[in-house]
Design a protein around this motif. Structure first.
Motif, PDB file in Angstrom:
ATOM      1  N   ASP A  15      35.160  51.004  41.800  1.00 52.26           N
ATOM      2  CA  ASP A  15      33.825  50.632  42.257  1.00 52.26           C
ATOM      3  C   ASP A  15      33.906  49.646  43.417  1.00 52.26           C
ATOM      4  N   GLN A  16      32.826  49.562  44.166  1.00 47.53           N
ATOM      5  CA  GLN A  16      32.706  48.568  45.231  1.00 47.53           C
ATOM      6  C   GLN A  16      31.702  47.531  44.773  1.00 47.53           C
ATOM      7  N   VAL A  17      32.024  46.254  44.961  1.00 44.73           N
ATOM      8  CA  VAL A  17      31.131  45.155  44.606  1.00 44.73           C
ATOM      9  C   VAL A  17      30.605  44.564  45.909  1.00 44.73           C
ATOM     10  N   THR A  18      29.282  44.616  46.097  1.00 44.06           N
ATOM     11  CA  THR A  18      28.675  44.115  47.321  1.00 44.06           C
ATOM     12  C   THR A  18      27.750  42.960  47.000  1.00 44.06           C
ATOM     13  N   LEU A  19      27.984  41.834  47.637  1.00 43.27           N
ATOM     14  CA  LEU A  19      27.133  40.662  47.521  1.00 43.27           C
ATOM     15  C   LEU A  19      26.495  40.465  48.896  1.00 43.27           C
ATOM     16  N   VAL A  20      25.230  40.841  49.016  1.00 44.06           N
ATOM     17  CA  VAL A  20      24.544  40.830  50.306  1.00 44.06           C
ATOM     18  C   VAL A  20      24.621  39.446  50.942  1.00 44.06           C
ATOM     19  N   GLY A  21      25.042  39.406  52.191  1.00 42.05           N
ATOM     20  CA  GLY A  21      25.185  38.160  52.926  1.00 42.05           C
ATOM     21  C   GLY A  21      26.544  37.507  52.749  1.00 42.05           C
ATOM     22  N   LYS A  38      33.833  28.715  33.014  1.00 45.04           N
ATOM     23  CA  LYS A  38      33.660  29.994  32.325  1.00 45.04           C
ATOM     24  C   LYS A  38      32.907  30.986  33.196  1.00 45.04           C
ATOM     25  N   ILE A  39      31.895  30.508  33.911  1.00 46.46           N
ATOM     26  CA  ILE A  39      31.122  31.379  34.801  1.00 46.46           C
ATOM     27  C   ILE A  39      32.018  31.906  35.925  1.00 46.46           C
ATOM     28  N   LEU A  40      32.795  31.029  36.533  1.00 49.08           N
ATOM     29  CA  LEU A  40      33.689  31.446  37.614  1.00 49.08           C
ATOM     30  C   LEU A  40      34.716  32.452  37.112  1.00 49.08           C
ATOM     31  N   ASP A  41      35.313  32.196  35.947  1.00 54.36           N
ATOM     32  CA  ASP A  41      36.299  33.122  35.381  1.00 54.36           C
ATOM     33  C   ASP A  41      35.666  34.487  35.093  1.00 54.36           C
ATOM     34  N   ALA A  42      34.446  34.489  34.540  1.00 50.40           N
ATOM     35  CA  ALA A  42      33.761  35.747  34.246  1.00 50.40           C
ATOM     36  C   ALA A  42      33.441  36.499  35.533  1.00 50.40           C
ATOM     37  N   PHE A  43      33.030  35.769  36.567  1.00 53.46           N
ATOM     38  CA  PHE A  43      32.725  36.365  37.860  1.00 53.46           C
ATOM     39  C   PHE A  43      33.964  37.049  38.437  1.00 53.46           C
ATOM     40  N   ILE A  44      35.075  36.337  38.447  1.00 56.00           N
ATOM     41  CA  ILE A  44      36.319  36.883  38.993  1.00 56.00           C
ATOM     42  C   ILE A  44      36.792  38.080  38.172  1.00 56.00           C
ATOM     43  N   ASP A  45      36.767  37.970  36.847  1.00 58.89           N
ATOM     44  CA  ASP A  45      37.207  39.066  35.979  1.00 58.89           C
ATOM     45  C   ASP A  45      36.349  40.311  36.177  1.00 58.89           C
ATOM     46  N   THR A  46      35.040  40.121  36.361  1.00 62.39           N
ATOM     47  CA  THR A  46      34.128  41.245  36.561  1.00 62.39           C
ATOM     48  C   THR A  46      34.420  41.955  37.874  1.00 62.39           C
ATOM     49  N   ILE A  47      34.658  41.197  38.925  1.00 63.59           N
ATOM     50  CA  ILE A  47      34.978  41.808  40.225  1.00 63.59           C
ATOM     51  C   ILE A  47      36.307  42.556  40.140  1.00 63.59           C
ATOM     52  N   ILE A  48      37.314  41.957  39.523  1.00 65.98           N
ATOM     53  CA  ILE A  48      38.615  42.606  39.397  1.00 65.98           C
ATOM     54  C   ILE A  48      38.498  43.912  38.611  1.00 65.98           C
ATOM     55  N   ALA A  49      37.777  43.896  37.506  1.00 61.11           N
ATOM     56  CA  ALA A  49      37.623  45.097  36.679  1.00 61.11           C
ATOM     57  C   ALA A  49      36.885  46.204  37.438  1.00 61.11           C
ATOM     58  N   ALA A  50      35.840  45.839  38.159  1.00 57.69           N
ATOM     59  CA  ALA A  50      35.069  46.844  38.898  1.00 57.69           C
ATOM     60  C   ALA A  50      35.898  47.464  40.020  1.00 57.69           C
ATOM     61  N   MET A  99      40.110  24.206  49.502  1.00 61.62           N
ATOM     62  CA  MET A  99      39.485  24.032  48.206  1.00 61.62           C
ATOM     63  C   MET A  99      40.238  24.899  47.199  1.00 61.62           C
ATOM     64  N   ASN A 100      40.630  24.285  46.101  1.00 62.26           N
ATOM     65  CA  ASN A 100      41.293  25.049  45.052  1.00 62.26           C
ATOM     66  C   ASN A 100      40.285  25.364  43.936  1.00 62.26           C
ATOM     67  N   LYS A 101      40.758  26.021  42.877  1.00 60.17           N
ATOM     68  CA  LYS A 101      39.849  26.474  41.822  1.00 60.17           C
ATOM     69  C   LYS A 101      39.143  25.313  41.128  1.00 60.17           C
ATOM     70  N   SER A 102      39.843  24.241  40.832  1.00 63.20           N
ATOM     71  CA  SER A 102      39.202  23.126  40.135  1.00 63.20           C
ATOM     72  C   SER A 102      38.145  22.456  41.012  1.00 63.20           C
TER      73      SER A 102
END
Length: 94
Positions: free
Chosen positions: A40-46, A23-35, A1-4
């Motif tokens: 920082d550590q980004v934890t998504l339970v499960g 836009k949501i996916l881009d914001a999600f990725i940018d937020t994880i990269i910045a953190a 599966m690719n980004k599109s």
């Protein structure tokens, strides 16, 4: 599966248009990269955890010449899969 294809799946699953899903996916990725970039550590339970890890300096070998080279220490991103993710993948392989 690719980004599109991922954007299409998010749009279908969330019942939103593809532009909003992108836009949501881009914001999600940018937020994880910045953190992770700021330590920082980004934890998504499960799902899993994203964190920065230090790779020690080491001696390598130039594959072309065979000469030894020094590889400096560096910080790299790491992903560790969560229990739910691991279980889903293990179930799929059976």
């Amino acid at each position: 599966m690719n980004k599109s294809e991922l954007v299409d799946a998010i749009a279908a699953g969330a019942d939103i248009n593809k532009a909003a899903a992108g836009k949501i996916l881009d914001a999600f990725i940018d937020t994880i990269i910045a953190a992770v970039a700021k330590g920082d550590q980004v934890t998504l339970v499960g799902f899993g955890s994203f964190k920065a890890s230090t790779r020690a300096a080491r001696t390598g070998k130039n594959p072309k010449t065979g000469a030894k080279i020094k590889i400096p220490a560096t910080t790299v991103p790491r992903f560790s899969a969560g229990a739910g993710f691991k279980a889903a993948v293990a179930k799929r392989k059976k």
